[in-house]
Design a protein around this motif. Structure first.
Motif, PDB file in Angstrom:
ATOM      1  N   THR A   8      -7.229  13.009  -0.635  1.00 24.61           N
ATOM      2  CA  THR A   8      -8.583  12.513  -1.301  1.00 24.61           C
ATOM      3  C   THR A   8      -8.026  12.198  -2.618  1.00 24.61           C
ATOM      4  OG1 THR A   8      -9.562  14.276  -0.016  1.00 24.61           O
ATOM      5  CG2 THR A   8     -10.829  13.295  -1.977  1.00 24.61           C
TER       6      THR A   8
ATOM      7  N   ALA B 126      -6.710   8.523  -2.676  1.00 30.84           N
ATOM      8  CA  ALA B 126      -7.572   7.488  -2.274  1.00 30.84           C
ATOM      9  C   ALA B 126      -8.263   7.273  -3.556  1.00 30.84           C
ATOM     10  CB  ALA B 126      -8.483   7.959  -1.112  1.00 30.84           C
ATOM     11  N   ARG B 127      -8.766   8.201  -4.280  1.00 31.51           N
ATOM     12  CA  ARG B 127      -9.179   7.846  -5.589  1.00 31.51           C
ATOM     13  C   ARG B 127      -8.616   7.304  -6.514  1.00 31.51           C
ATOM     14  NH1 ARG B 127     -10.843  13.029  -6.280  1.00 31.51           N
ATOM     15  NH2 ARG B 127      -9.289  13.438  -7.946  1.00 31.51           N
TER      16      ARG B 127
ATOM     17  N   ALA C 215      -4.354   5.863   3.456  1.00 31.82           N
ATOM     18  CA  ALA C 215      -3.455   6.727   2.648  1.00 31.82           C
ATOM     19  C   ALA C 215      -2.900   7.739   3.617  1.00 31.82           C
ATOM     20  CB  ALA C 215      -4.298   7.491   1.507  1.00 31.82           C
TER      21      ALA C 215
ATOM     22  N   ARG D 253       0.861  -1.116  -0.054  1.00 32.98           N
ATOM     23  CA  ARG D 253       0.015  -0.009  -0.089  1.00 32.98           C
ATOM     24  C   ARG D 253       0.825   1.258   0.025  1.00 32.98           C
ATOM     25  NH1 ARG D 253      -3.075  -0.121   5.156  1.00 32.98           N
ATOM     26  NH2 ARG D 253      -1.240   1.189   5.573  1.00 32.98           N
TER      27      ARG D 253
ATOM     28  N   ILE E 298      -7.688   3.297  -2.118  1.00 34.02           N
ATOM     29  CA  ILE E 298      -7.251   2.843  -0.860  1.00 34.02           C
ATOM     30  C   ILE E 298      -7.942   3.972   0.141  1.00 34.02           C
ATOM     31  CG2 ILE E 298      -5.269   3.178   0.946  1.00 34.02           C
ATOM     32  CD1 ILE E 298      -3.496   2.414  -1.440  1.00 34.02           C
ATOM     33  N   ASP E 299      -8.579   3.558   1.166  1.00 33.28           N
ATOM     34  CA  ASP E 299      -9.389   4.326   2.202  1.00 33.28           C
ATOM     35  C   ASP E 299      -8.539   5.411   2.555  1.00 33.28           C
ATOM     36  OD1 ASP E 299     -11.338   2.505   2.069  1.00 33.28           O
ATOM     37  OD2 ASP E 299     -10.657   1.571   4.176  1.00 33.28           O
ATOM     38  N   GLU E 300      -9.030   6.697   2.806  1.00 27.98           N
ATOM     39  CA  GLU E 300      -8.266   7.905   3.019  1.00 27.98           C
ATOM     40  C   GLU E 300      -7.354   7.879   4.204  1.00 27.98           C
ATOM     41  OE1 GLU E 300     -10.227  11.511   3.087  1.00 27.98           O
ATOM     42  OE2 GLU E 300     -11.431  11.229   1.170  1.00 27.98           O
TER      43      GLU E 300
END
Length: 96
Positions: A31, A34-35, A44, A14, A39-41
């Motif tokens: 943000t 993550a997009r 990240a 990750r 990966i979840d914020e």
């Protein structure tokens, strides 16, 4: 033991995904990371902190950017990964 190793490898993977996003889109914020990486914020954010601690990225008001010596550091990481692969191959040969 294997589950613990797999979890740690997942975290390292990750971190490398986040580093790749920074290299491709810098400066980049949490943000967008993550997009781009799915990966979840909060994960990240943790990876960004680890990469900053490792001296691979630095925060700016516009988002994370790679450090000046990141290319050299990535080569060191790749060399280290090759060494770890060799170590793991030798572990498979252990008789137990």
């Amino acid at each position: 033991m294997i589950a613990r190793l797999a979890r740690q490898l997942g975290k390292e993977e990750r971190d490398l995904q986040v580093l790749e996003a920074v290299l491709e889109h810098q400066p980049i914020g949490i943000t967008r990371i993550a997009r781009e990486t799915d990966i979840d914020e909060h994960k990240a954010r943790y990876s960004l902190r680890m990469l900053e601690n490792d001296g691979l990225i630095e925060p700016t008001p516009d988002g994370a950017v790679a450090t000046d010596d990141v290319e050299e550091r990535v080569r060191e990481i790749n060399d280290g990964l090759d060494d770890l692969i060799d170590q793991m191959e030798s572990l498979k040969d252990l008789d137990g």
